[in-house]
Enzyme design. Sequence first.
Site, PDB file in Angstrom:
ATOM      1  N   LYS A  69       0.848  -1.191   0.000  1.00  0.00           N
ATOM      2  CA  LYS A  69       0.000   0.000   0.000  1.00  0.00           C
ATOM      3  C   LYS A  69       0.884   1.243   0.000  1.00  0.00           C
ATOM      4  CE  LYS A  69      -4.209   1.708   2.203  1.00  0.00           C
ATOM      5  NZ  LYS A  69      -3.891   3.123   2.091  1.00  0.00           N
ATOM      6  N   SER A  81     -28.808   9.819  52.270  1.00  0.00           N
ATOM      7  CA  SER A  81     -27.366   9.769  51.999  1.00  0.00           C
ATOM      8  C   SER A  81     -26.978  10.862  51.015  1.00  0.00           C
ATOM      9  CB  SER A  81     -26.982   8.397  51.423  1.00  0.00           C
ATOM     10  OG  SER A  81     -27.255   7.371  52.333  1.00  0.00           O
TER      11      SER A  81
END
EC number: 3.6.1.74
Length: 836
Positions: free
Chosen positions: A256, A561
Amino acid sequence: MDDSKKKRGTDYIEELILLYEDVPNPVQTDDMNHEVELTFIQPPVITLSTLLPFATSQESYILFTVTNKGVKIRNRINLSKIHGLDLKNIQLVDSIDNIIWEKKTLVKEHKIDSVALVKYSTEEKYIFLDYKKYLSAIKLELVNVVQVKVKHVTVDFKFKYFLGSGAQAKSSLLHVLNHPKSKPNPSLEFEIITTDEKIDSASLRKELIALFKLVFMASPSNIILDVVFKNPVQTILLKKNELPGIDLTNLYVTTKTDGVGVLITVTNKGIYCFFTHLQYTIRYDTTFESNESVTLYGEAVKQNNVWQIYLIKLITPKVSDRFKEKEYVEERLQNICDRMTFKVKKYEGPFESHSEIIDLLTTYLPSQPEGVVLFYSDQRNQPDYKIKLDNTTDHMINIIYRYMSSEPVIFGENSTFLEYKKFSDDKGFPKDYGTGKLMLTDNVRYLNNIYCIAFTNVYEDVGIKNVVVPIKFISEFSATGELIKPRIDKTFKYLYKEYYGNQYQIVVAHIRDQNIKIGDVLDEDKLSDVGQHYANDKYRLNPDVSYFTNKRTRGPLGILSNYVKTLLISLYCSKTFLDNSNKRKVLAIDFGNGADLEKYFYGEISSLVATDPDKEAIGRCIERYNSLNSGIKSKYYKFDYIQETIRSVTYVSSVREVFFFGKFDLVDWQFAIHYSFHPKHYATVMNNLTELTASGGKVLITTMDGDLLSQLTDKKTFVIHKNLPSSENYMSVEKIHEDQILVYNPSSMSRPMQEYIVKRVNLTKIFSEYGFELIDCVHFDTIIERSKRFINSVSKMEERKSTKNFFELNREALKHEGTDIDDLLRYYIVYVFSKR
């Protein structure tokens, strides 16, 4: 390609001159300016790079526009007069210091084709006293412009960012710079300058031809812009572990090239080359004589000003196989152009066995930086395959701009850099893929006056020295996450389509494939080890277990909480409580789903870095942050989330990837220390905390009281939700070892979890040894008891909707008759440490 049906650059020039010839002769007493311009609607990004070296001006400004039936009333403020980027739109309108606006009236407009139009407009001064009455009608845009001005023509390349209307009470300027979906809208304009005398057409034509050559790097007679490109060859990653099963029939391998894609049509009238990096076609002269055209797709590199075209696929004429395509090019397309040479590559194959092809790839790949391509020589309907030594991926990156500063440049100890967010594509939407640093060097420059970045020497193989991109662009990254270079063709796709780089799943596949060596694909044991690695995510407490349900039922325990955490965070973010006016920088350990994101927003912090070993929790938290951040985006603090555990020796270096220097004012460790605080982790955990916490910085811890837990003799069950069935309404705690408990809450957990027992004496002793002093310690039940009168009385006076709802929730939670909430709250405790 039939050139007779396509507009050339010269056609656009003639259309502009033709329109100019219809403009009335200038009148010296006339205060009206006659504007004639040619506008390219979606210009190639590369034209900014070719224009910039010759720029006569570069600037950015806020453009204010009111439009009504072909009439635009405009004003502008140079960005150099605006301090900071966090101004609301309405504040930007208030910054206008000139009641004399410009009135632009469209007289004539002609759309030449899909990419260009010519317009004739008049411009005159307009006194606009009451513009503030029309806030919702005023359109705001951030404009970055590069201008080249010659005798009779100016060329402007503009990026326009839409900011919204003048009535918007939010800081759109900062938002559009930081959000990947807020893209700049490019335009390229050729405008004829009005003079006291009409300019003759010959002079105009001469200047325009010269400017077109400058901008498009070719004679205008050879330029074709109106082209729709579709890649004729699909090339996909071949995973290395799939190699042993690939069909070997007619399979071949070739190298490539590190070039650019080019679609070429050869006719006896010329060679027409569509370059993917340019996004337009250039015609070249040829000696080709056949009446039948030839179309091919290839890779192009430039050497000594001559294009080398390497064949990938012959499209027309159609032949029976790839070898005949190769022969055709070798025989028919040689020596037909002085500016271009057609070449073919060597094809390796066929292969008798998979080990043969693997041996070849083992030899090839180390010397092929762009990898190799595998293809079938027969014309079967299958894509080509690629294999690379370094599986690069394409990502959209967005330079980060901060709350107060107009400059993104960060001056480190040994370097100067830009910080960016990285994204992958998730079905047309940007998916957060972390952050990174772009080092500023002689080859990488930030152009602060036009919000662009200039790269040098990254496209020399195709004859381009400098590439300029906006602060949002597509870049190629190595497998290790290093930025290689901007992708001009993909940036074009990002700007004009919904594209943000490679699909997320493809990126994941590339990264996983990178961990497999080509020589190991026939070794079943090594492939098995890799598979086991992915199956067992190292960061989870147990990779085969999901501990939390997707549908959690929030009861009184969770609400109360949350109240305690809200007080804790508000107190230590307060500028008055600690007599510190600086905005806090926060490190949140084991941050989970991000339930506390909004608390820190109201705490007015400057930044938050969160860590957690669970990638699923991270994903949910990022979704929550993006949702919260979608309303008043620019006011939200900077947020980064990384997958890491405080028990890891790499913790500090991982945090430094997003928090480059300095230390944190607050460390948030809510309901999670009991998963890590054990003698075998003490040294690592405390070294990490010491390294990252500033002197005077506070560590906020909530957990269960180990002293009470250590006294348990059998399983203890607390009823925590009276509205759920008995199979889900409880929380159980069981001591299973001297230093461990088993906790189970079926309303939120899919199975029990083991936690370490954290005793106060051990916690304070270890923290003290590393320079941390305990400054606050209180149980949850004490905090709630002290707050009851306030929650049940004074808080009812609260009128702000969100705060009112918050207290109403807590009033309901206090009505927890029939449950064991009061008893359970005794088991939860707050610790606050300060670093000496």
